[in-house]
Design a protein around this motif. Structure first.
Motif, PDB file in Angstrom:
ATOM      1  N   GLN A  42       0.831  -1.204   0.000  1.00 20.81           N
ATOM      2  CA  GLN A  42       0.000   0.000   0.000  1.00 20.81           C
ATOM      3  C   GLN A  42       0.869   1.259   0.000  1.00 20.81           C
ATOM      4  OE1 GLN A  42      -2.933  -0.104   3.147  1.00 20.81           O
ATOM      5  NE2 GLN A  42      -3.573  -2.185   2.623  1.00 20.81           N
ATOM      6  N   THR A  46       0.905   4.031  -2.905  1.00 27.13           N
ATOM      7  CA  THR A  46       0.640   5.421  -2.543  1.00 27.13           C
ATOM      8  C   THR A  46       1.789   6.317  -2.981  1.00 27.13           C
ATOM      9  OG1 THR A  46      -0.676   4.736  -0.627  1.00 27.13           O
ATOM     10  CG2 THR A  46       0.153   7.000  -0.634  1.00 27.13           C
ATOM     11  N   SER A 267      -5.822   7.099  -8.707  1.00 21.77           N
ATOM     12  CA  SER A 267      -5.890   5.791  -8.057  1.00 21.77           C
ATOM     13  C   SER A 267      -4.660   4.988  -8.429  1.00 21.77           C
ATOM     14  CB  SER A 267      -7.154   5.040  -8.489  1.00 21.77           C
ATOM     15  OG  SER A 267      -7.139   4.787  -9.882  1.00 21.77           O
ATOM     16  N   LYS A 276      -9.991  -1.691   1.174  1.00 22.73           N
ATOM     17  CA  LYS A 276     -11.304  -1.416   0.605  1.00 22.73           C
ATOM     18  C   LYS A 276     -11.514   0.090   0.631  1.00 22.73           C
ATOM     19  CE  LYS A 276     -15.430  -2.794  -0.839  1.00 22.73           C
ATOM     20  NZ  LYS A 276     -15.615  -3.584  -2.078  1.00 22.73           N
ATOM     21  N   ASP A 277     -11.696   0.690  -0.549  1.00 24.81           N
ATOM     22  CA  ASP A 277     -11.884   2.134  -0.622  1.00 24.81           C
ATOM     23  C   ASP A 277     -13.339   2.480  -0.302  1.00 24.81           C
ATOM     24  OD1 ASP A 277     -11.738   4.806  -1.034  1.00 24.81           O
ATOM     25  OD2 ASP A 277     -11.397   4.723  -3.188  1.00 24.81           O
ATOM     26  N   THR A 278     -13.560   2.976   0.898  1.00 24.95           N
ATOM     27  CA  THR A 278     -14.905   3.332   1.333  1.00 24.95           C
ATOM     28  C   THR A 278     -15.106   4.848   1.405  1.00 24.95           C
ATOM     29  OG1 THR A 278     -14.214   3.206   3.657  1.00 24.95           O
ATOM     30  CG2 THR A 278     -15.134   1.202   2.655  1.00 24.95           C
ATOM     31  N   LYS A 279     -14.107   5.605   0.966  1.00 32.36           N
ATOM     32  CA  LYS A 279     -14.193   7.062   1.059  1.00 32.36           C
ATOM     33  C   LYS A 279     -15.171   7.625   0.027  1.00 32.36           C
ATOM     34  CE  LYS A 279      -9.376   7.653   2.566  1.00 32.36           C
ATOM     35  NZ  LYS A 279      -8.063   8.264   2.212  1.00 32.36           N
ATOM     36  N   ASN A 294     -10.621  -2.093  -4.453  1.00 30.62           N
ATOM     37  CA  ASN A 294      -9.552  -2.102  -3.443  1.00 30.62           C
ATOM     38  C   ASN A 294      -8.300  -1.386  -3.944  1.00 30.62           C
ATOM     39  OD1 ASN A 294      -9.034  -4.044  -5.366  1.00 30.62           O
ATOM     40  ND2 ASN A 294      -8.178  -5.531  -3.925  1.00 30.62           N
ATOM     41  N   LYS A 295      -8.514  -0.213  -4.561  1.00 28.32           N
ATOM     42  CA  LYS A 295      -7.397   0.607  -4.998  1.00 28.32           C
ATOM     43  C   LYS A 295      -7.150   1.746  -4.009  1.00 28.32           C
ATOM     44  CE  LYS A 295      -7.486  -0.241  -9.973  1.00 28.32           C
ATOM     45  NZ  LYS A 295      -7.484   0.390 -11.317  1.00 28.32           N
ATOM     46  N   VAL A 296      -5.901   2.192  -3.970  1.00 27.80           N
ATOM     47  CA  VAL A 296      -5.551   3.361  -3.164  1.00 27.80           C
ATOM     48  C   VAL A 296      -5.913   4.606  -3.973  1.00 27.80           C
ATOM     49  CG1 VAL A 296      -3.680   4.614  -2.031  1.00 27.80           C
ATOM     50  CG2 VAL A 296      -3.652   2.118  -2.080  1.00 27.80           C
ATOM     51  N   ARG A 297      -6.549   5.596  -3.331  1.00 28.87           N
ATOM     52  CA  ARG A 297      -6.927   6.829  -4.030  1.00 28.87           C
ATOM     53  C   ARG A 297      -6.559   8.047  -3.214  1.00 28.87           C
ATOM     54  NH1 ARG A 297     -10.802   3.487  -5.870  1.00 28.87           N
ATOM     55  NH2 ARG A 297     -11.100   3.490  -8.142  1.00 28.87           N
ATOM     56  N   ARG A 298      -6.280   9.127  -3.935  1.00 26.98           N
ATOM     57  CA  ARG A 298      -6.040  10.416  -3.305  1.00 26.98           C
ATOM     58  C   ARG A 298      -6.587  11.505  -4.227  1.00 26.98           C
ATOM     59  NH1 ARG A 298      -4.899   7.360   0.071  1.00 26.98           N
ATOM     60  NH2 ARG A 298      -3.118   7.322   1.533  1.00 26.98           N
TER      61      ARG A 298
END
Length: 316
Positions: A42, A46, A267, A276-279, A294-298
């Motif tokens: 992760q 990121t 992402s 788990k992207d719940t944002k 299930n990807k990292v996002r910003r």
């Protein structure tokens, strides 16, 4: 004489306890190892995403800070009442009219829209067009590329012509003798293709280049235009009119654009194990945008002043 031997051993209960403890410890070690591996992955994803955002942010900030740079020119170009077609209207006359639009774009591209006979746009994303002159210059028409558009400015007026029309470049600097610098004209389209890749196409030698991929993993690109409503060169609100809007509605509003606020929702290119992207993401005109993966996002946001447009407005 008899010898008594003491036989040392473990009972079945003790054996079962030791086996259970071994299994527990092994499970714990494996769990810690897997958790560390997931966290490390992760962090890697990121880090890659942040690096992509930094690269793209620096590129956009640099290009936007030069938007509307046409050389030594104090006066604003004549305001055109209609945003030019960025794909087909690339004649000298059309580009001259387009100079009053240092930036323009498309808001929330519809599904299946194709940009300039090339890529299909990612639905709901924005398109940004930036126009400017090159920071490099020459003072002679020798060596100009015939099919390339060039600009020359003498402070109060400018000329935009093809390199083949070398007689058009006859403007001088303040002394009235030294030729004014001649600069290549630049028009670049930035967009997100449907495969989530941020790309650009540049107008070179009278035609657009092939799409240049810049970064992957772009879920959204939104642009807001800062409007100078008071003539001080700064985006500001006035009454019910906001300082930043999704898309100017008239030639006058386009001419009053002095800054750009952009939003990049990025992402990771690969899934992040165990995540788990719940944002929910809210930005520009988007509210509570969510994803089920299930990807990292910003979400990255930047604001850049259009220095040349601002300076010309305050100089009037």
């Amino acid at each position: 004489m008899s010898v008594q031997k003491n036989i040392i051993g473990i009972s079945l209960v003790e054996l079962m306890i030791s086996v259970a403890l071994s299994i527990f410890l092994s499970t714990a070690i494996v769990d810690v190892t897997l958790t560390a591996s997931r966290v490390n992955r992760q962090v890697q994803l990121t880090s890659e995403m942040v690096e992509n955002a930094r690269y793209l942010g620096q590129l956009l900030n640099t290009e936007l800070s030069l938007a509307g740079f046409y050389g030594w020119l104090k006066a604003r170009p004549i305001i055109s009442g209609m945003v030019p077609d960025r794909c087909t209207e690339i004649t000298v006359a059309d580009l001259t009219k387009a100079l009053s639009f240092p930036v323009d774009g498309i808001d929330d591209a519809p599904k299946d829209q194709i940009i300039c006979s090339g890529d299909r746009l990612l639905a709901g994303t924005d398109v940004l067009v930036i126009r400017r002159a090159s920071t490099d210059s020459v003072t002679s028409t020798i060596g100009l590329v015939g099919s390339q558009h060039y600009m020359q400015a003498d402070g109060s007026s400018l000329t935009l012509a093809m390199g083949s029309n070398d007689k058009s470049f006859n403007q001088t600097q303040k002394d009235g003798v030294t030729p004014a610098p001649i600069r290549a004209f630049s028009q670049v389209i930035y967009y997100v293709s449907e495969d989530h890749v941020f790309k650009r196409r540049r107008l070179l030698e009278g035609t657009y280049t092939r799409a240049e991929p810049l970064i992957e993993g772009v879920d959204d690109f939104q642009v807001e235009y800062g409007i100078d409503r008071s003539g001080d060169g700064i985006a500001n609100a006035e009454g019910t009119s906001a300082a930043y809007i999704e898309l100017p509605a008239s030639g006058q509003e386009w001419a009053a654009v002095v800054s750009i606020k952009y939003h990049l929702l990025l992402s990771s290119t690969d899934p992040a194990p165990g995540l788990k992207d719940t944002k929910l993401y809210t930005y520009a005109d988007k509210i509570n945008i969510g994803f089920d993966d299930n990807k990292v996002r910003r979400l990255f946001t930047g604001v850049t002043q259009l220095s040349n447009a601002s300076a010309r407005r305050t100089a009037q």
